[in-house]
Design an enzyme around this catalytic site. Structure first.
Site, PDB file in Angstrom:
ATOM      1  CE  LYS A  29      -3.873  -0.019   2.139  1.00 49.71           C
ATOM      2  NZ  LYS A  29      -4.809  -0.243   3.207  1.00 49.71           N
ATOM      3  NE  ARG A  98      -6.399   4.450   4.963  1.00 49.68           N
ATOM      4  CZ  ARG A  98      -7.641   4.137   4.628  1.00 49.68           C
ATOM      5  NH1 ARG A  98      -7.942   2.910   4.291  1.00 49.68           N
ATOM      6  NH2 ARG A  98      -8.585   5.053   4.623  1.00 49.68           N
ATOM      7  N   GLY A 107      -8.081  -8.014   4.796  1.00 50.04           N
ATOM      8  CA  GLY A 107      -8.884  -8.131   6.007  1.00 50.04           C
ATOM      9  C   GLY A 107      -8.149  -8.727   7.191  1.00 50.04           C
ATOM     10  CG  MET A 109      -2.545  -7.673   9.465  1.00 53.98           C
ATOM     11  SD  MET A 109      -1.014  -7.841   8.680  1.00 53.98           S
ATOM     12  CE  MET A 109      -0.449  -6.225   8.680  1.00 53.98           C
ATOM     13  NE  ARG A 343      -5.353  -4.824  -3.897  1.00 60.19           N
ATOM     14  CZ  ARG A 343      -5.980  -5.176  -2.809  1.00 60.19           C
ATOM     15  NH1 ARG A 343      -5.321  -5.231  -1.680  1.00 60.19           N
ATOM     16  NH2 ARG A 343      -7.244  -5.438  -2.812  1.00 60.19           N
ATOM     17  CG  HIS A 459      -4.455 -47.589  -7.365  1.00 60.99           C
ATOM     18  ND1 HIS A 459      -5.696 -47.626  -7.952  1.00 60.99           N
ATOM     19  CD2 HIS A 459      -3.611 -48.190  -8.240  1.00 60.99           C
ATOM     20  CE1 HIS A 459      -5.618 -48.236  -9.115  1.00 60.99           C
ATOM     21  NE2 HIS A 459      -4.356 -48.595  -9.312  1.00 60.99           N
ATOM     22  CB  SER A 786      14.043 -41.618 -14.872  1.00 53.90           C
ATOM     23  OG  SER A 786      12.814 -40.951 -14.704  1.00 53.90           O
ATOM     24  CB  CYS A 854       9.285 -40.576 -14.429  1.00 54.37           C
ATOM     25  SG  CYS A 854      10.042 -41.860 -13.432  1.00 54.37           S
ATOM     26  CE1 TYR A 874      12.452 -37.977 -18.639  1.00 55.02           C
ATOM     27  CE2 TYR A 874      14.646 -37.907 -19.605  1.00 55.02           C
ATOM     28  CZ  TYR A 874      13.660 -38.600 -18.925  1.00 55.02           C
ATOM     29  OH  TYR A 874      13.853 -39.890 -18.521  1.00 55.02           O
TER      30      TYR A 874
HETATM   31  C1  PEP Z   1       8.308 -42.984  -8.369  1.00 58.55           C
HETATM   32  O1  PEP Z   1       8.544 -43.709  -7.405  1.00 58.55           O
HETATM   33  O2  PEP Z   1       8.437 -41.756  -8.356  1.00 58.55           O
HETATM   34  C2  PEP Z   1       7.840 -43.580  -9.624  1.00 58.55           C
HETATM   35  C3  PEP Z   1       7.698 -42.841 -10.706  1.00 58.55           C
HETATM   36  O3  PEP Z   1       7.487 -44.899  -9.592  1.00 58.55           O
HETATM   37  P1  PEP Z   1       6.109 -45.441  -8.984  1.00 58.55           P
HETATM   38  O4  PEP Z   1       5.252 -44.264  -8.673  1.00 58.55           O
HETATM   39  O5  PEP Z   1       5.531 -46.320 -10.011  1.00 58.55           O
HETATM   40  O6  PEP Z   1       6.590 -46.154  -7.767  1.00 58.55           O
END
Ligand code: PEP
Ligand code: MG
Length: 902
Positions: A29, A98, A107, A109, A343, A459, A786, A854, A874
């Protein structure tokens, strides 16, 4: 600078001394008031006490040396500028006090208005206002009320109550019906309330009022609600707040006065135009409190054209100056316009993209800046269908928003029923306590998945996110009874066939059907909306910014996919390969019988037969995927989960066998199965016989998969396609494990590939902490790493990924041990350190080692920035998160050090 330094620290800045870049010191502010002052806009004069003063006060419990004198000096110059003195009985200066932190905490303070009024100056104020007694006494009672509540912790309801009493005595509901005498009486009543709660009279000395109000604003930084808000918004706790002391201007001096708020564009859709509300004869807090109804800002044109035109001019000027959507607060005092705040305004995800595109068109920003101004979380929001909650729907339960989106449908409790009803064209919601790999078909058929157990990496959650399917997990108010085909929630029974709606973003569960709208952004990614010809401004802007992100990013983006359909969709969404093809689902369904044969095999011959039967099926799986990804790399991970996961559950099997035995049936086969399940039962399957361990223990299993991959690649190449397989070994903790698998794999590959020209890389997941810490050794046997950040987080923290989020993470979040689940966003300090070590030591041992990730984190916006920074090649994520990862990888590449995208 320390207090004993010879040059005294500057704690107070006149508005003319600051600017918009000093938010750390002057708060949002204060910095923006200074900026507007320097632009020559009509800002009431004032000064800002810095966050440094606040921090010093909060650490020592007293105002730092020199602060009082600096406030005095700035107050004097404010008095000179205004030609009025604080507390002057004839012609008083009034100020507002203020809060204003670096990040807006709406809101959270404190603010105190009308500081400087007392029993004598109230008369002077009336004179200033042309003998308007009513206004003067109303201002005084507001001061006592606000000061009492915020500075002295007098319960606000007591003031409200006294006000209600006076109104009902007068037979009205409207504050405006109270006259000067009523308000004078109210001031007396308020003073009594004040004295009763504080044990002292309301302070008549204006400078004392001011000092106490400043102190109250400092203290409000550590109020419980502010602490909670900061934790939620991940705002650092040590920033402190600045305090703005501003000459009062009044919007409640009559019909030629008023107050309002406005946006320079529609913060909902991004559409150009003026959006705002105005309330005549009122102060800002009346608008916030909703005491009277505001009118659209456009109506100000009729009421006060001069102020309206001036306001429009200022709004245009602010937009051009800030090069962004601004929101503002203003007051008109007897026809004179005053700017009280501006702002860069908050906006919806859609507006963020639309406005960024517009500003590029208007030449105000370039594409780098446009990319910086949007983020992956916004894009993700835009990619999910959403509920049209335009009238009230009552949620009956709230679980974890495990996979965003909105879905309505008939409740079913089994995978088979889901498939059946979906085949009849019904929308279904699969409801389970938790899902397992056997539910896959039902999950594919369902519009959404609702479970009463499990967290964000359960899962159900992982698979649903992979499919881009709405999922609410861990809705523990639901009592799910699968055999009875019903669940109960809050005393209500929901049977199979009843309709429910689930919101995978908020985790809310509704009974009945809430209408759903599809996402136009997904239609664009799917190629169903042409960005060049559509008149949808959002799609045009998303396309433009994505194109720029792709050009800017260094990180490649791959996908986690294990079916041809997922692979194809991911390609449409821009995936540049598969970073994780999990092979476990390929062992389910009608192949389960072969897996049972493999596990139960009594000799080498039987096992080899089972593997030989699996080989062509696996080969066909890989052919399909290589074809879809033609020419792009495909990392196939050898089977990971413990084999007993492919067998029926122990308890169920034991009961079946016992019942059949009782009936005198022939149960030799079931008994053998039961014995195998008992033999393979593990207390900690996540730490048991899985991944590479399985490959080393079950002869021929990995060999069959390697052969299927190599043969599939050769088949695709012989058909004129291109296949770039990469074989990935899971759960490696020691180079010796990898070397053993590698030796066998190389033999098979050489035999299969021959002179076909197919090249197969062999690498490993880094998902066991020991692997990260011995990455230099492991790199000798791996062409790529990976990072499996799901397991690396599980084993790094020792948190069971299937249990902890639902079980106790709420407490960890509440305590601020972490601000977000480490399964969702990478824990850069701990798990991230393992990644850093492995990346550095792996590359030192093998320059050119290909590095990717991954785990689920590959599609998390914050984590993508971390992976960019540690130099991975990647990220790989579920198909639906591919666009998010592309965008964030682009943002990571253009983000300059120290820039702040909040
Ligand atoms: C992991 O463990 O990050 C992975 C990609 O393998 P999973 O989730 O299949 O165990
Ligand atoms: Mg893993």
């Amino acid at each position: 600078m320390a207090a004993h330094d010879s040059v005294e620290q500057k704690y107070v800045y006149d508005f003319a001394e600051g600017n918009k870049d000093l938010k750390d010191l002057l708060g949002g502010k204060g910095a923006n008031l200074a900026e507007m002052t320097n632009l020559g806009l009509p800002v009431p004069p004032g000064f800002t006490i810095t966050t440094e003063a606040c921090k010093a006060y909060l650490t020592t419990g007293r105002e730092p040396d020199g602060l009082a004198a600096q406030i005095e000096a700035h107050l004097e110059s404010l008095e000179r500028e205004m030609g009025r003195r604080l507390g002057d009985p004839d012609d008083p200066l009034l100020v507002s006090v203020r809060s204003g932190a670096k990040f807006s905490m709406p809101g959270m303070m404190e603010t105190v208005l009308n500081v400087g009024l007392n029993d004598r100056s109230v008369i002077g104020l009336s004179n200033q206002a042309g003998g308007n007694d009513r206004f003067a006494w109303d201002s005084y009672r507001r001061l006592i009320q606000m000061f009492g509540k915020t500075v002295c912790e007098v319960p606000g309801e007591e003031f409200e109550h006294a006000l209600d009493e006076i109104k009902s005595a007068k037979g009205t509901h409207n504050d405006l019906d109270l006259d000067a005498d009523d308000l004078r009486g109210l001031v007396d009543a308020y003073k009594k309330i004040f004295a009763k709660h504080t044990g002292r009279e309301f302070p008549q000395e204006p400078r004392e009022q001011l000092d106490l109000a400043i102190r109250a604003v400092f203290d409000s930084w550590n109020a419980e609600r502010a602490i909670l808000y900061r934790r939620q918004e991940r705002i650092p706790a040590d920033l402190g707040t600045a305090v703005n002391v501003v000459a009062m201007v009044f919007g409640n001096l009559g019909p030629d006065s008023g107050t309002g708020v406005a946006f320079t564009r529609d913060p909902g859709s991004g559409a150009q135009g003026i959006y705002g509300d105005y309330l005549a004869n009122a102060q800002g807090e009346d608008v916030v409190a909703g005491i009277r109804n505001t009118v659209p800002l456009q109506e100000l044109e009729q009421l006060d054209k001069t102020s309206y035109d001036e306001l429009l001019g200022i709004m245009a000027r602010l937009e051009e100056h800030y090069k962004d959507l601004c929101d503002i607060e203003f007051t008109i005092e007897r026809g004179k316009l005053w700017m009280l705040q501006t702002r860069v305004g908050k906006r919806t995800a859609a507006a963020a993209f639309v406005i960024a595109g517009q500003l590029v068109d208007e030449g105000l920003i370039d594409l780098d800046e446009a990319l910086h101004r949007v983020n992956g979380a916004q894009l993700a929001q835009l990619m999910f269908p959403r509920f049209q909650l335009d009238h009230e729907f009552e949620a009956v339960a709230k679980g974890i928003g495990a996979s965003p989106g909105a879905a309505s449908g008939k409740v079913v409790f089994t995978s088979a029923r889901a498939v059946e009803l979906a085949a009849e064209g019904e929308s279904v919601i699969l409801v389970r306590r938790e899902t397992n790999p056997d539910d896959l078909n039902g999950m594919i058929a369902a519009k959404g998945i609702l479970t009463s157990r499990g967290g964000k990496t359960s899962h159900a959650a992982v698979v649903a996110r992979g499919m881009g399917k709405t999922c609410v997990s861990g809705a523990d108010e639901l009592d799910v009874n699968v055999p009875a085909k019903k669940f109960t929630v809050g005393g209500r029974v929901v049977n199979e066939g009843d309709i429910v709606s689930i919101d995978g973003t908020t985790g809310k569960v509704y009974l009945g059907e809430v209408p759903v709208m599809p996402s136009e952004v997904v239609q664009y990614f799917e190629g169903e909306l042409d960005p060049e010809t559509t008149d949808d401004a959002l799609v045009r802007s998303v396309h433009r910014i994505m194109t720029h992100a792709d050009a800017a990013r260094r990180l490649r983006v791959r996908t986690n996919a294990d079916t041809g359909a997922d692979a194809a969709r991911a390609r449409r969404f821009g995936a540049e390969g598969i970073g994780l093809c999990r092979t476990e689902h390929m062992f389910l369904g009608d192949r389960r019988e072969l897996v049972e044969r493999l596990i139960l095999a009594s000799g080498e011959r039987e096992r080899e037969d089972a593997l030989a039967a699996l080989l062509p099926l696996q080969r066909a799986d890989f052919v399909e995927i290589f074809r879809e990804m033609d020419g792009l790399p495909v990392t196939v991970r050898l089977i990971d989960p413990p084999l007993h996961e492919f067998l029926p559950p122990l308890e169920q099997l034991a009961v079946n066998v016992a019942v059949a035995q009782e009936r005198g049936e022939d149960v030799a086969k079931e008994e053998a199965l039961l014995a195998a399940v008992r033999r393979m039962h593990e207390e900690n399957p996540m730490l048991g016989l899985r991944g590479v361990r399985l490959g080393l223990v079950i002869p021929g299993l990995f060999a069959m998969q390697v052969r299927a991959i190599a043969e599939a690649a050769v088949a695709v190449v012989r058909d004129g396609g291109t296949a770039c397989p990469e074989i990935m070994v899971p759960l490696v903790g020691a180079v010796q494990e990898l070397e053993t698998v590698r030796a066998e794999a190389e033999r098979i590959i050489a035999e299969v590939v021959g002179d076909s020209g197919v090249e197969v890389l062999i690498g490993t997941m880094i998902e066991v902490p020991r692997a990260a810490l011995t990455a230099g050794q492991i790199a000798e046997a791996a062409e790529f790493f990976s990072f499996g950040t799901n397991d690396l987080t599980q084993m790094g923290w020792g948190f069971s990924r299937d249990d902890v989020e639902g079980a106790f993470f709420w407490r960890y979040l509440e305590l601020g041990i972490f601000g977000i689940s480490p399964f969702e966003s990478i824990d850069t300090d701990g798990v991230g350190r393992l990644i850093r070590i492995a990346a550095e030591e792996g590359r030192a041992a093998r320059p050119g080692l290909k590095l990717g990730v991954c785990g689920e984190h590959g599609g998390d916006p914050d984590s993508v920035h971390f992976f960019h920074e540690v130099g991975l090649d990647y990220v790989s994520c579920s198909p639906f998160r591919v666009p998010v990862a592309r965008l964030e990888a682009g943002r990571a590449a253009i983000t300059t050090a120290g820039s702040d995208s909040r």
